[in-house]
Design a protein around this motif. Structure first.
Motif, mmCIF file in Angstrom:
data_model
loop_
_atom_site.group_PDB
_atom_site.id
_atom_site.type_symbol
_atom_site.label_atom_id
_atom_site.label_comp_id
_atom_site.label_asym_id
_atom_site.label_seq_id
_atom_site.Cartn_x
_atom_site.Cartn_y
_atom_site.Cartn_z
ATOM 1 N N GLN A 119 -17.348 -11.163 6.662
ATOM 2 C CA GLN A 119 -16.872 -12.390 6.042
ATOM 3 C C GLN A 119 -15.383 -12.592 6.284
ATOM 4 O OE1 GLN A 119 -18.903 -14.718 4.403
ATOM 5 N NE2 GLN A 119 -17.025 -15.918 4.688
ATOM 6 N N ALA A 120 -14.609 -11.522 6.212
ATOM 7 C CA ALA A 120 -13.168 -11.624 6.441
ATOM 8 C C ALA A 120 -12.863 -12.073 7.856
ATOM 9 C CB ALA A 120 -12.501 -10.283 6.145
ATOM 10 N N LEU A 121 -13.576 -11.551 8.837
ATOM 11 C CA LEU A 121 -13.353 -11.941 10.229
ATOM 12 C C LEU A 121 -13.796 -13.386 10.472
ATOM 13 C CD1 LEU A 121 -14.453 -8.642 12.009
ATOM 14 C CD2 LEU A 121 -12.141 -9.587 11.920
ATOM 15 N N GLU A 122 -14.883 -13.800 9.831
ATOM 16 C CA GLU A 122 -15.327 -15.196 9.971
ATOM 17 C C GLU A 122 -14.291 -16.147 9.378
ATOM 18 O OE1 GLU A 122 -19.142 -15.572 8.189
ATOM 19 O OE2 GLU A 122 -20.203 -14.542 9.813
ATOM 20 N N ASP A 123 -13.766 -15.817 8.214
ATOM 21 C CA ASP A 123 -12.748 -16.664 7.587
ATOM 22 C C ASP A 123 -11.481 -16.729 8.430
ATOM 23 O OD1 ASP A 123 -14.534 -16.985 5.515
ATOM 24 O OD2 ASP A 123 -13.561 -15.516 4.194
ATOM 25 N N ALA A 127 0.849 -1.195 0.000
ATOM 26 C CA ALA A 127 0.000 0.000 0.000
ATOM 27 C C ALA A 127 0.877 1.235 0.000
ATOM 28 C CB ALA A 127 -0.923 0.005 1.220
ATOM 29 N N VAL A 128 0.395 2.288 -0.657
ATOM 30 C CA VAL A 128 1.151 3.534 -0.691
ATOM 31 C C VAL A 128 0.434 4.640 0.068
ATOM 32 C CG1 VAL A 128 2.272 3.001 -2.855
ATOM 33 C CG2 VAL A 128 0.085 4.199 -2.873
ATOM 34 N N GLY A 129 -0.610 4.304 0.755
ATOM 35 C CA GLY A 129 -1.347 5.299 1.518
ATOM 36 C C GLY A 129 -2.466 4.652 2.296
ATOM 37 N N VAL A 130 -3.198 5.472 2.996
ATOM 38 C CA VAL A 130 -4.335 5.005 3.770
ATOM 39 C C VAL A 130 -5.618 5.361 3.016
ATOM 40 C CG1 VAL A 130 -3.179 5.101 5.990
ATOM 41 C CG2 VAL A 130 -4.238 7.173 5.108
ATOM 42 N N PRO A 131 -6.692 4.596 3.262
ATOM 43 C CA PRO A 131 -6.836 3.544 4.267
ATOM 44 C C PRO A 131 -6.207 2.225 3.826
ATOM 45 C CG PRO A 131 -8.878 3.743 3.038
ATOM 46 C CD PRO A 131 -7.979 4.848 2.541
ATOM 47 N N LEU A 132 -5.818 1.450 4.832
ATOM 48 C CA LEU A 132 -5.369 0.078 4.623
ATOM 49 C C LEU A 132 -5.977 -0.772 5.725
ATOM 50 C CD1 LEU A 132 -3.624 -2.141 3.306
ATOM 51 C CD2 LEU A 132 -1.778 -1.463 4.860
ATOM 52 N N TYR A 133 -6.641 -1.839 5.338
ATOM 53 C CA TYR A 133 -7.267 -2.751 6.294
ATOM 54 C C TYR A 133 -6.736 -4.153 6.039
ATOM 55 C CZ TYR A 133 -10.427 1.238 6.187
ATOM 56 O OH TYR A 133 -10.933 2.504 6.208
ATOM 57 N N VAL A 134 -6.188 -4.780 7.078
ATOM 58 C CA VAL A 134 -5.628 -6.118 6.962
ATOM 59 C C VAL A 134 -6.180 -6.976 8.097
ATOM 60 C CG1 VAL A 134 -3.535 -7.514 6.841
ATOM 61 C CG2 VAL A 134 -3.515 -5.176 5.954
ATOM 62 N N VAL A 135 -6.658 -8.158 7.762
ATOM 63 C CA VAL A 135 -7.161 -9.112 8.755
ATOM 64 C C VAL A 135 -6.186 -10.279 8.820
ATOM 65 C CG1 VAL A 135 -9.031 -10.641 9.420
ATOM 66 C CG2 VAL A 135 -9.553 -8.439 8.354
ATOM 67 N N PHE A 136 -5.629 -10.521 10.013
ATOM 68 C CA PHE A 136 -4.691 -11.619 10.219
ATOM 69 C C PHE A 136 -5.427 -12.786 10.867
ATOM 70 C CE2 PHE A 136 -2.043 -7.862 10.052
ATOM 71 C CZ PHE A 136 -0.978 -8.268 9.268
ATOM 72 N N PRO A 137 -5.284 -14.003 10.312
ATOM 73 C CA PRO A 137 -6.026 -15.142 10.846
ATOM 74 C C PRO A 137 -5.437 -15.662 12.153
ATOM 75 C CG PRO A 137 -4.610 -15.851 9.054
ATOM 76 C CD PRO A 137 -4.492 -14.352 9.125
ATOM 77 N N ALA A 138 -6.246 -16.432 12.859
ATOM 78 C CA ALA A 138 -5.820 -16.970 14.156
ATOM 79 C C ALA A 138 -4.766 -18.050 14.005
ATOM 80 C CB ALA A 138 -7.037 -17.527 14.905
ATOM 81 N N ARG A 151 -5.681 -8.557 2.884
ATOM 82 C CA ARG A 151 -5.938 -7.121 2.681
ATOM 83 C C ARG A 151 -7.342 -6.920 2.139
ATOM 84 N NH1 ARG A 151 -2.243 -3.120 -1.098
ATOM 85 N NH2 ARG A 151 -3.676 -1.352 -1.121
ATOM 86 N N LEU A 152 -8.092 -6.006 2.771
ATOM 87 C CA LEU A 152 -9.465 -5.732 2.369
ATOM 88 C C LEU A 152 -9.507 -4.564 1.386
ATOM 89 C CD1 LEU A 152 -11.338 -6.095 5.788
ATOM 90 C CD2 LEU A 152 -10.673 -7.854 4.137
ATOM 91 N N PRO A 153 -10.633 -4.418 0.669
ATOM 92 C CA PRO A 153 -10.733 -3.312 -0.297
ATOM 93 C C PRO A 153 -10.676 -1.943 0.381
ATOM 94 C CG PRO A 153 -12.443 -4.962 -0.673
ATOM 95 C CD PRO A 153 -11.809 -5.296 0.638
ATOM 96 N N THR A 154 -10.438 -0.915 -0.436
ATOM 97 C CA THR A 154 -10.377 0.448 0.079
ATOM 98 C C THR A 154 -11.716 0.905 0.634
ATOM 99 O OG1 THR A 154 -8.633 1.009 -1.486
ATOM 100 C CG2 THR A 154 -9.882 2.837 -0.558
#
Length: 728
Positions: A721-725, A691-702, A709-712
């Protein structure tokens, strides 16, 4: 005069100041910068003196003294230093001019041998590596006493300072050895585990360590093959005085690197590896390049992918980051991203002004074409200026991203002035004529090439806080691409922003769809002043987040002076008052002073310094590593107060009940990074994830896998869905 005054304000709005390069040849040799002498007092104590050249200083906490047999060292008396806020060590003390230390003890032989360590810097911004000196001191006859064990005395040796700005200092014990050559200090090897995976081995020598997140891998041009995401093992969290929280390796590590192949035959690969590391309590090496030649066996046919799936993939993923688009795809994404920028709330008010200008020229094809072409020129040249600024700062070693200029308080304050001046003009207080074309002539009066041009400039200025879909991949490519190709991406982004009005101006049939000119345009023009005032209010709020209440006070003083200048110019324009022009120019000049005052203020505390009401915790690499070691799902939100898209997502999704329920159901940790001001740790995280700027959203699995990385632009469904996965 007014035209001359307008240029600095527009330049300020487009580009942040660049850091000047420093030439090491300007430095004195270390022994000339810090001249060491000694003497022995009649009572047997030893006095050490450093004469420090002008423009240089020594750190108090970096001194250490050890006496070998021949002198019993009981204590060392150091004078107090001058408090100093250091970019590497934080709050510390320094010595300038000279410093004298008294070694209290008793002679045990006719010669005392001392081991000294010290470190200093030049005001140019370059620090010397830690210095070690062995000193023999001849003691007068008759002073020797019974031997006693040597006692090392000295202030604690803290982390070392880097040899050059931009290198990161480690912490640790003193290293006696001279720095090794880079090839001996850091070994890099690679073999093929199979036809679909490489195994990389990084071996720091004892007393050295490597940065995990400063490693870059690039596969030289090979058709039908691309690198996957490296499988980095767990690293050691380390507090770095320049980069912030980083992850490092002190011991040998092996990193599996998957390959995606469309061709199955055996072949040879050439892998470019860039690494960076430091000597523990010693110098930090600049980025080092290694070229590895690898024999790759044939691949299992079942593992091959469709060649089309590899098209457009970048061959240089940055340590775990997403792959970047191919050059052609990046240009297309930039064009689409710029087109979508026209729909973003930060750009819409300016486009309404452009609509007025085109409506005024509805009955003249030539006038409509002129409006469109000059507006497009303003947009393209503005994006070219931003692109050139990015390239210049990148070549200077700066890490930055989209919207980087809004991290500079003086730029934000300057934009407050621009928005207020445009609003006052639209309200009829004064007319922005040809002499003040730099603020956007067509925003307030009819006609004028310069007005069309600077309407395009203003459109780019207000677009920088926004990030549209497709822009992320294109800008990530531009920030890493060769200069000419990077500049082409910025121009494609500008062409996308200008394209709707360019088509209306060049295609008469589209121009006829515009409403006819009339009195409604003057009413709309006055109404559009209020979005400008609201934009100025928003920028003042951003400034308060960056520099606190004092900055708000200064910019309001400047805004009042700007209002006085507008009123006085209006008097000169509307009533031919001769004094109006002089008063207006004087008030405008006086309004420049608050910009300097704002830039000199210290940064306000981060908005994420404490746990927020939304349940988030401040981001740090250590906090992320700790949560992942505990097997927790982690949601990382990189945001900034000046980022319109960030605030829209937080308002519509991240503060909603659906997000809170999904976080609770997955047992996730919410980490938020605030990039409102420059923050190297957050910049490093952005780089790691392409990423070259914000926003940036990343979900790390358990389970410890790679982050997603999620969409802008977020929706409740995407985040849920990302958190469930991630918890599966």
């Amino acid at each position: 005069m007014l035209k001359l005054l307008s240029w600095p304000l527009l330049a300020l709005a487009l580009l942040a100041p660049a850091q000047a390069a420093v030439d090491e040849s300007d430095l004195l040799p270390v022994d000339e910068a810090f001249v060491l002498t000694h003497e022995v007092e009649p009572d047997g104590n030893i006095v050490l003196r450093w004469d420090i050249a002008e423009g240089y200083y020594l750190y108090r906490h970096r001194f250490a003294v050890e006496a070998e047999p021949g002198f019993r060292l009981d204590s060392v008396v150091w004078p107090p230093g001058t408090p100093h806020e250091d970019e590497f060590f934080g709050k510390t003390e320094t010595y300038r001019g000279s410093v004298t230390a008294r070694l209290l003890g008793a002679p045990e032989a006719r010669t005392a041998r001392l081991a000294l360590r010290y470190q200093g810097c030049a005001d140019l911004g370059i620090c010397y590596p830690p210095q070690k000196r062995s000193l023999e001191v001849a003691l007068p006859d008759g002073m020797a006493v019974a031997p006693a064990p040597a006692l090392p005395i000295g202030l604690p040796a803290g982390p070392s300072s880097p040899l050059l700005p931009g290198a990161a200092p480690p912490s640790g014990g003193v290293v006696d050895a001279e720095p090794l050559p880079p090839e001996q200090a850091f070994g890099v090897e690679a073999i093929a585990n199979s036809g679909g995976e490489l195994l990389l081995r990084f071996t720091p020598a004892p007393g050295y360590y490597l940065y995990r997140d400063k490693t870059r891998l690039a596969l030289r041009e090979t058709e039908g093959i691309a690198l996957g995401v490296p499988g980095w093992p767990e690293a050691t969290p380390h507090r770095d005085e320049h980069f912030g929280e980083v992850m490092v390796y002190f011991d040998q590590v092996e990193v599996p690197l998957p390959l995606r192949r469309a061709r199955g035959e055996a072949m040879r690969l050439v892998l470019d590896v860039e690494i960076q590391g430091c000597q523990t309590d010693g110098i930090c090496y600049p980025p080092m390049q290694r070229v590895l030649d690898i024999a790759l066996p044939a691949a299992d046919p079942a593992s091959l992918v469709d060649p089309v799936a590899l098209a457009g993939e970048e061959r240089a993923p940055a340590s775990g980051g997403e792959t970047l688009p191919h050059a052609g795809l990046a240009l297309l994404f930039a064009l689409l991203g710029g087109l979508i920028l026209n729909l973003m709330p930060c750009v819409l008010p300016v486009l309404s002004f452009k609509l007025i200008g085109l409506a005024e020229s509805r009955e003249s094809v030539a006038a409509a074409r002129r409006h469109a072409l000059w507006y497009t020129a303003g947009v393209l040249l503005s994006f070219a200026a931003i692109g050139l600024g990015v390239l210049a700062l990148r070549e200077g070693g700066q890490a930055l991203g989209w919207g980087f200029q809004l991290q500079q308080p003086a730029v934000v304050a300057g934009l407050v002035y621009v928005m207020l001046a445009v609003g006052l003009s639209l309200s009829g207080l004064f007319q922005i004529g040809a002499g003040l074309a730099g603020a956007g002539q067509s925003l307030a009066q009819r006609g004028g090439r310069s007005g069309d041009f600077f309407t395009g400039v203003l459109a780019v200025v207000v677009a920088t806080p926004c990030t549209a879909p497709f822009m992320g991949g294109a800008l990530a490519f531009a920030f890493a691409a060769p200069p000419l190709l990077a500049l082409a991406v910025f121009l494609a982004l500008g062409l996308g922003l200008a394209l709707p009005f360019l088509l209306i101006g060049l295609v008469p049939a589209l121009g006829r769809l515009l409403p006819r000119p009339g009195a409604w345009m003057e009413t709309l023009k006055q109404l559009l002043a209020f979005p400008m005032y609201l934009t100025a209010v928003w920028l003042v709020w951003v400034l308060a987040k960056q520099r606190g209440a004092d900055a708000v006070g200064w910019v309001l003083i400047g805004a009042t002076l700007l209002g006085l200048a507008g009123w006085a110019l209006g008097q000169a324009q509307q009533r031919a008052r001769r004094w109006g022009l002089a008063l207006g120019v004087a008030a405008l000049l006086a309004a420049m002073w608050p910009l300097f005052a704002v830039s000199a203020l210290p940064a306000a505390p981060s908005t994420t310094a404490q746990r927020s009401s939304d349940g988030s915790e401040p981001y740090s690499a250590a906090a992320l590593a700790e949560a992942r070691r505990a097997g927790r799902v982690v949601f990382v939100n990189m945001t900034a107060d000046w980022c319109v898209t960030c605030k829209a997502n937080e308002k519509s999704v991240l503060s909603g009940a659906a997000f809170a329920e999904a976080m609770q159901a997955s047992g996730a940790v919410y980490l938020k990074g605030d990039w409102t001001n420059v923050d190297p740790a957050i910049t490093a995280f952005l780089e790691d994830h392409g990423a070259v700027g914000v926003p940036l959203y990343v979900v790390f699995p358990a389970d410890g896998g790679d982050g997603r990385r999620l969409p802008t632009l977020l929706t409740d469904a995407i985040v849920t869905q990302a958190l469930e996965d991630a918890r599966r």
